[in-house]
Design a protein around this motif. Structure first.
Motif, mmCIF file in Angstrom:
data_model
loop_
_atom_site.group_PDB
_atom_site.id
_atom_site.type_symbol
_atom_site.label_atom_id
_atom_site.label_comp_id
_atom_site.label_asym_id
_atom_site.label_seq_id
_atom_site.Cartn_x
_atom_site.Cartn_y
_atom_site.Cartn_z
ATOM 1 N N VAL A 86 0.836 -1.208 0.000
ATOM 2 C CA VAL A 86 0.000 0.000 0.000
ATOM 3 C C VAL A 86 0.868 1.255 0.000
ATOM 4 O O VAL A 86 0.598 2.217 -0.730
ATOM 5 C CB VAL A 86 -0.947 -0.008 1.216
ATOM 6 N N ALA A 87 1.923 1.246 0.819
ATOM 7 C CA ALA A 87 2.832 2.393 0.864
ATOM 8 C C ALA A 87 3.511 2.603 -0.487
ATOM 9 O O ALA A 87 3.639 3.731 -0.972
ATOM 10 C CB ALA A 87 3.875 2.194 1.964
ATOM 11 N N ALA A 88 3.947 1.514 -1.112
ATOM 12 C CA ALA A 88 4.605 1.605 -2.419
ATOM 13 C C ALA A 88 3.629 2.103 -3.476
ATOM 14 O O ALA A 88 3.997 2.895 -4.357
ATOM 15 C CB ALA A 88 5.171 0.244 -2.809
ATOM 16 N N ALA A 89 2.381 1.649 -3.420
ATOM 17 C CA ALA A 89 1.378 2.094 -4.386
ATOM 18 C C ALA A 89 1.124 3.589 -4.248
ATOM 19 O O ALA A 89 0.950 4.304 -5.254
ATOM 20 C CB ALA A 89 0.081 1.314 -4.177
ATOM 21 N N LEU A 90 1.119 4.079 -3.015
ATOM 22 C CA LEU A 90 0.911 5.513 -2.793
ATOM 23 C C LEU A 90 2.072 6.324 -3.357
ATOM 24 O O LEU A 90 1.872 7.379 -3.981
ATOM 25 C CB LEU A 90 0.750 5.782 -1.295
ATOM 26 N N VAL A 91 3.291 5.834 -3.172
ATOM 27 C CA VAL A 91 4.470 6.511 -3.723
ATOM 28 C C VAL A 91 4.410 6.514 -5.247
ATOM 29 O O VAL A 91 4.709 7.523 -5.904
ATOM 30 C CB VAL A 91 5.769 5.827 -3.239
ATOM 31 N N ALA A 92 4.016 5.384 -5.822
ATOM 32 C CA ALA A 92 3.912 5.304 -7.283
ATOM 33 C C ALA A 92 2.861 6.279 -7.810
ATOM 34 O O ALA A 92 3.016 6.859 -8.891
ATOM 35 C CB ALA A 92 3.568 3.876 -7.697
ATOM 36 N N PHE A 93 1.804 6.478 -7.053
ATOM 37 C CA PHE A 93 0.724 7.368 -7.480
ATOM 38 C C PHE A 93 1.129 8.837 -7.394
ATOM 39 O O PHE A 93 0.844 9.630 -8.290
ATOM 40 C CB PHE A 93 -0.519 7.123 -6.616
ATOM 41 N N THR A 94 1.816 9.203 -6.295
ATOM 42 C CA THR A 94 2.180 10.612 -6.090
ATOM 43 C C THR A 94 3.526 10.975 -6.701
ATOM 44 O O THR A 94 3.797 12.146 -6.974
ATOM 45 C CB THR A 94 2.223 10.944 -4.581
ATOM 46 N N GLY A 95 4.399 9.967 -6.880
ATOM 47 C CA GLY A 95 5.729 10.236 -7.403
ATOM 48 C C GLY A 95 6.672 10.840 -6.386
ATOM 49 O O GLY A 95 7.748 11.329 -6.738
ATOM 50 N N SER A 96 6.305 10.790 -5.101
ATOM 51 C CA SER A 96 7.125 11.367 -4.036
ATOM 52 C C SER A 96 7.534 10.283 -3.051
ATOM 53 O O SER A 96 6.670 9.609 -2.467
ATOM 54 C CB SER A 96 6.352 12.472 -3.305
ATOM 55 N N ALA A 97 8.845 10.116 -2.835
ATOM 56 C CA ALA A 97 9.343 9.058 -1.953
ATOM 57 C C ALA A 97 8.864 9.230 -0.519
ATOM 58 O O ALA A 97 8.629 8.250 0.188
ATOM 59 C CB ALA A 97 10.870 9.031 -2.001
ATOM 60 N N LYS A 98 8.688 10.468 -0.096
ATOM 61 C CA LYS A 98 8.312 10.686 1.308
ATOM 62 C C LYS A 98 6.928 10.143 1.634
ATOM 63 O O LYS A 98 6.607 9.901 2.797
ATOM 64 C CB LYS A 98 8.386 12.173 1.649
ATOM 65 N N ASP A 99 6.109 9.920 0.584
ATOM 66 C CA ASP A 99 4.764 9.409 0.824
ATOM 67 C C ASP A 99 4.756 7.943 1.240
ATOM 68 O O ASP A 99 3.704 7.397 1.590
ATOM 69 C CB ASP A 99 3.894 9.609 -0.419
ATOM 70 N N PHE A 100 5.924 7.302 1.228
ATOM 71 C CA PHE A 100 6.038 5.952 1.766
ATOM 72 C C PHE A 100 5.661 5.936 3.249
ATOM 73 O O PHE A 100 5.212 4.916 3.781
ATOM 74 C CB PHE A 100 7.468 5.447 1.580
ATOM 75 N N PHE A 101 5.796 7.082 3.902
ATOM 76 C CA PHE A 101 5.574 7.163 5.349
ATOM 77 C C PHE A 101 4.255 7.832 5.732
ATOM 78 O O PHE A 101 3.944 7.941 6.913
ATOM 79 C CB PHE A 101 6.732 7.943 6.001
ATOM 80 N N VAL A 102 3.500 8.294 4.745
ATOM 81 C CA VAL A 102 2.352 9.142 5.061
ATOM 82 C C VAL A 102 1.245 8.384 5.796
ATOM 83 O O VAL A 102 0.563 8.941 6.659
ATOM 84 C CB VAL A 102 1.808 9.805 3.770
ATOM 85 N N ILE A 103 1.052 7.094 5.457
ATOM 86 C CA ILE A 103 0.009 6.319 6.135
ATOM 87 C C ILE A 103 0.315 6.199 7.621
ATOM 88 O O ILE A 103 -0.561 6.368 8.470
ATOM 89 C CB ILE A 103 -0.132 4.930 5.487
ATOM 90 N N GLY A 104 1.584 5.918 7.943
ATOM 91 C CA GLY A 104 1.965 5.823 9.350
ATOM 92 C C GLY A 104 1.804 7.143 10.086
ATOM 93 O O GLY A 104 1.431 7.170 11.261
ATOM 94 N N ILE A 105 2.070 8.247 9.389
ATOM 95 C CA ILE A 105 1.939 9.568 10.004
ATOM 96 C C ILE A 105 0.490 9.847 10.378
ATOM 97 O O ILE A 105 0.185 10.265 11.503
ATOM 98 C CB ILE A 105 2.479 10.658 9.065
ATOM 99 N N TRP A 106 -0.402 9.589 9.445
ATOM 100 C CA TRP A 106 -1.812 9.863 9.724
ATOM 101 C C TRP A 106 -2.418 8.836 10.665
ATOM 102 O O TRP A 106 -3.360 9.146 11.407
ATOM 103 C CB TRP A 106 -2.587 9.953 8.415
ATOM 104 N N ALA A 107 -1.880 7.632 10.675
ATOM 105 C CA ALA A 107 -2.327 6.644 11.661
ATOM 106 C C ALA A 107 -1.955 7.092 13.065
ATOM 107 O O ALA A 107 -2.720 6.904 14.024
ATOM 108 C CB ALA A 107 -1.708 5.276 11.360
ATOM 109 N N ALA A 108 -0.761 7.714 13.195
ATOM 110 C CA ALA A 108 -0.347 8.247 14.494
ATOM 111 C C ALA A 108 -1.279 9.366 14.941
ATOM 112 O O ALA A 108 -1.654 9.444 16.123
ATOM 113 C CB ALA A 108 1.093 8.752 14.421
ATOM 114 N N LEU A 109 -1.680 10.216 14.000
ATOM 115 C CA LEU A 109 -2.613 11.290 14.341
ATOM 116 C C LEU A 109 -3.955 10.721 14.789
ATOM 117 O O LEU A 109 -4.537 11.180 15.786
ATOM 118 C CB LEU A 109 -2.809 12.219 13.148
ATOM 119 N N ALA A 110 -4.440 9.713 14.073
ATOM 120 C CA ALA A 110 -5.710 9.093 14.450
ATOM 121 C C ALA A 110 -5.626 8.472 15.835
ATOM 122 O O ALA A 110 -6.550 8.601 16.655
ATOM 123 C CB ALA A 110 -6.093 8.033 13.416
ATOM 124 N N GLY A 111 -4.505 7.799 16.118
ATOM 125 C CA GLY A 111 -4.326 7.208 17.445
ATOM 126 C C GLY A 111 -4.309 8.252 18.537
ATOM 127 O O GLY A 111 -4.883 8.060 19.616
#
Length: 211
Positions: A86-111
């Motif tokens: 899922v992380a790799a698919a998001l990076v492929a979609f946005t073209g930005s390597a930093k988006d590999f971590f975005v799911i974890g970032i927003w999961a932390a916010l939700a928690g």
């Protein structure tokens, strides 16, 4: 003259109580959560983004096969591969390597939102979970020491979630992909273990007082 033999009673072999780290998969659990991040960040530093994604997916698949061969649960092994995918698919979609971590970032916010909101509502979520696990019929909020223990446990979880979000979101906005990798590893299993120790303490205190 007959000899009488009396067999000494056999005592059950005591089993060691698993530690919090053991319950989270032990040292290998820490390695499993670290490898995909290290592979991605390292590959991204030297390779193009498409090749980096291919290497990361290959590493995730190899790790999953290794875990299955070791006899681990299919859901656990495949779940880690799904996360990488899922992380790799998001990076492929946005073209930005930093988006590999975005799911974890927003999961932390939700928690953080969930744990902090439960504290403000005077219904700490660790207490709710403990009560559900034990039948949902215990007046745990009426017991001052138990409620205080779950306030502390839920606060510990909220601090971990909040710290992860603040630090990693700052690095994300700064386009520091390498820093995000370091933060993910440093603020992953180690902080989770510390928070889990407080939660385990609150659970034991609740069980001692109410069961």
């Amino acid at each position: 003259m007959n000899e009488q033999h009396t067999d000494a009673p056999t005592r059950p072999t005591p089993t060691a109580t698993p530690t919090v780290l053991d319950q989270m998969g032990g040292p290998l659990g820490f390695v499993y959560s670290t490898i995909p991040v290290v592979v991605f960040v390292t590959a991204n530093a030297f390779l193009s983004l498409p090749i980096t994604l291919a290497v990361s997916l290959a590493a995730g698949l190899g790790l999953t096969i290794f875990r299955l061969v070791r006899g681990e649960k299919v859901a656990s092994a495949v779940g880690s591969l799904l996360g990488v995918g899922v992380a790799a698919a998001l990076v492929a979609f946005t073209g930005s390597a930093k988006d590999f971590f975005v799911i974890g970032i927003w999961a932390a916010l939700a928690g953080f939102v969930v744990t902090a909101a439960s504290l403000l509502a005077r219904r700490p979520i660790t207490g709710i979970v403990w009560n559900l696990v034990h039948g949902g019929k215990h007046p745990w909020r009426a017991h001052r020491r138990v409620l205080r223990a779950h306030d502390l446990a839920t606060l510990a979880a909220a601090v971990v979630f909040g710290a992860r979000f603040v630090v990693q979101q700052w690095l994300y906005l700064a386009d520091a992909t390498g820093g995000l990798g370091i933060a993910r590893v440093a603020m992953g299993t180690p902080l989770t273990v510390l928070a889990a120790l407080v939660v385990v303490w609150a659970f034991r205190r609740s069980s001692k007082a109410l069961l």
